[in-house]
Design a protein around this motif. Structure first.
Motif, mmCIF file in Angstrom:
data_model
loop_
_atom_site.group_PDB
_atom_site.id
_atom_site.type_symbol
_atom_site.label_atom_id
_atom_site.label_comp_id
_atom_site.label_asym_id
_atom_site.label_seq_id
_atom_site.Cartn_x
_atom_site.Cartn_y
_atom_site.Cartn_z
ATOM 1 N N LEU A 242 0.864 -1.176 0.000
ATOM 2 C CA LEU A 242 0.000 0.000 0.000
ATOM 3 C C LEU A 242 0.904 1.232 0.000
ATOM 4 O O LEU A 242 1.603 1.505 0.982
ATOM 5 N N ILE A 243 0.932 1.964 -1.108
ATOM 6 C CA ILE A 243 1.800 3.137 -1.225
ATOM 7 C C ILE A 243 1.246 4.263 -0.350
ATOM 8 O O ILE A 243 0.054 4.580 -0.396
ATOM 9 N N PRO B 140 -3.602 -6.816 -10.424
ATOM 10 C CA PRO B 140 -2.500 -6.650 -9.466
ATOM 11 C C PRO B 140 -2.414 -5.248 -8.875
ATOM 12 O O PRO B 140 -1.574 -4.998 -8.022
ATOM 13 N N ARG B 141 -3.275 -4.324 -9.323
ATOM 14 C CA ARG B 141 -3.155 -2.927 -8.888
ATOM 15 C C ARG B 141 -4.528 -2.293 -8.754
ATOM 16 O O ARG B 141 -5.415 -2.517 -9.563
ATOM 17 N N TRP B 142 -4.689 -1.508 -7.688
ATOM 18 C CA TRP B 142 -5.915 -0.741 -7.473
ATOM 19 C C TRP B 142 -5.535 0.668 -7.022
ATOM 20 O O TRP B 142 -4.520 0.858 -6.343
ATOM 21 N N ASP B 143 -6.355 1.650 -7.362
ATOM 22 C CA ASP B 143 -6.269 2.980 -6.774
ATOM 23 C C ASP B 143 -7.430 3.089 -5.789
ATOM 24 O O ASP B 143 -8.594 3.135 -6.192
ATOM 25 N N HIS C 280 1.315 5.757 -6.591
ATOM 26 C CA HIS C 280 1.227 7.007 -5.848
ATOM 27 C C HIS C 280 0.469 6.709 -4.563
ATOM 28 O O HIS C 280 -0.074 5.613 -4.401
ATOM 29 N N PRO C 281 0.423 7.635 -3.614
ATOM 30 C CA PRO C 281 -0.311 7.376 -2.373
ATOM 31 C C PRO C 281 -1.740 6.916 -2.662
ATOM 32 O O PRO C 281 -2.442 7.529 -3.464
ATOM 33 N N SER C 282 -2.122 5.799 -2.047
ATOM 34 C CA SER C 282 -3.411 5.117 -2.185
ATOM 35 C C SER C 282 -3.384 4.014 -3.231
ATOM 36 O O SER C 282 -4.376 3.312 -3.412
#
Length: 287
Positions: free
Chosen positions: A54-55, A120-123, A72-74
């Motif tokens: 979790l960035i 593999p990725r979520w915002d 990026h953050p989130s």
């Protein structure tokens, strides 16, 4: 750059920093960057455990099986065991990292989530960001308990909560099946990981799982939109691409490792599924 005469993708085993025999750990990206040389993080490698990131600060990118994901953050990333991945500009971002072994989740239903072909990725948007971040913090708190008082059962259930929260995130994937379909697909994925280098027969996988090819295919289509044979061939192609891009192993040797006794047949199989030759694919990846 690939190291000269490198014939395997570097693999990382699960070794928690405190050496405690528990299959889960929470660290920060800054911790990892402090323990592992930046050159190693920026080079393709794969782990035998799950990595959830979790960035929380900074911006950068993370490559997972040839796809570069802007972070990026989130941003939430999930790197599964065996996936080839690397950081671009390691140290330019920070975040919370959950490392856990494939056998640590508490029950087969949750374990099925860890092996599913998925985004593999979520915002993350609120309230998902807050819920997932809080659950990671709870895991970290319980994991930090003294060894003689560590609540392993609670850690397993907190991980289950985290994975189920992630399972509810929107992905645009409309392929959702019932419990029986999901369980069969999870078992198929596990068998595929064990056998993709030795057989590409859908009949083989169906027989090993005790189902007909029709039933197996139905579960695969429900889970991914693709039949079993498509997923089998895609798994072989993915491994071929990893070995071609990230090792110096000769093309013929890669073909033999993936079950092709004749290099020409491997070349035809690769070309049919990618519209390019193994050598041409390697050349493009090395540029």
């Amino acid at each position: 750059m690939v190291t000269r005469r490198q014939v395997e993708i570097p693999e990382v085993g699960y070794r928690p920093a405190d050496a405690r025999p528990v299959g889960i750990e929470v660290v920060s990206l800054a911790d990892i960057a402090g323990r592992v040389p930046a050159r190693s993080l920026a080079s393709p490698h794969r782990a035998d455990f799950h990595i959830l990131i979790l960035i929380t600060a900074g911006e950068g990118s993370h490559e997972i099986d040839f796809v570069s994901h802007h972070c990026h953050p989130s941003t939430l990333l999930w790197i599964r065991p065996g996936q080839a991945h690397r950081f671009h500009l390691p140290g330019s971002i920070d975040g919370k990292v959950v490392l856990f072994t494939a056998d640590f989740p508490p029950d087969p239903g949750v374990t099925g989530l860890t092996g599913r072909l998925a985004t593999p990725r979520w915002d993350l948007a609120e309230p998902d960001l807050a819920a997932i971040s809080t659950t990671i913090d709870q895991i970290a708190t319980e994991r930090a308990a003294p060894a003689d008082a560590m609540p392993v059962a609670l850690l397993r259930h907190l991980l289950a909560v985290l994975l189920l929260r992630i399972d509810r995130l929107p992905t645009g994937d409309v392929h959702r099946g019932g419990t029986a379909v999901t369980d069969l697909f999870a078992r198929f994925q596990a068998e595929l990981e064990r056998s993709f280098a030795s057989t590409r027969s859908a009949e083989h996988y169906a027989a090993r799982l005790g189902y007909t090819v029709k039933t197996l295919t139905r579960s695969c289509v429900a889970a991914t939109g693709h039949p079993a044979k498509h997923l089998i061939d895609a798994r072989v192609i993915l491994e071929a691409q990893r070995l071609l891009a990230y090792t110096d192993a000769p093309v013929a040797d890669i073909g033999r490792r993936l079950g092709f006794t004749d290099p020409a047949n491997f070349g035809k199989f690769f070309n049919r599924h990618t519209s390019t030759t193994p050598g041409a694919f390697r050349d493009v990846q090395r540029r």
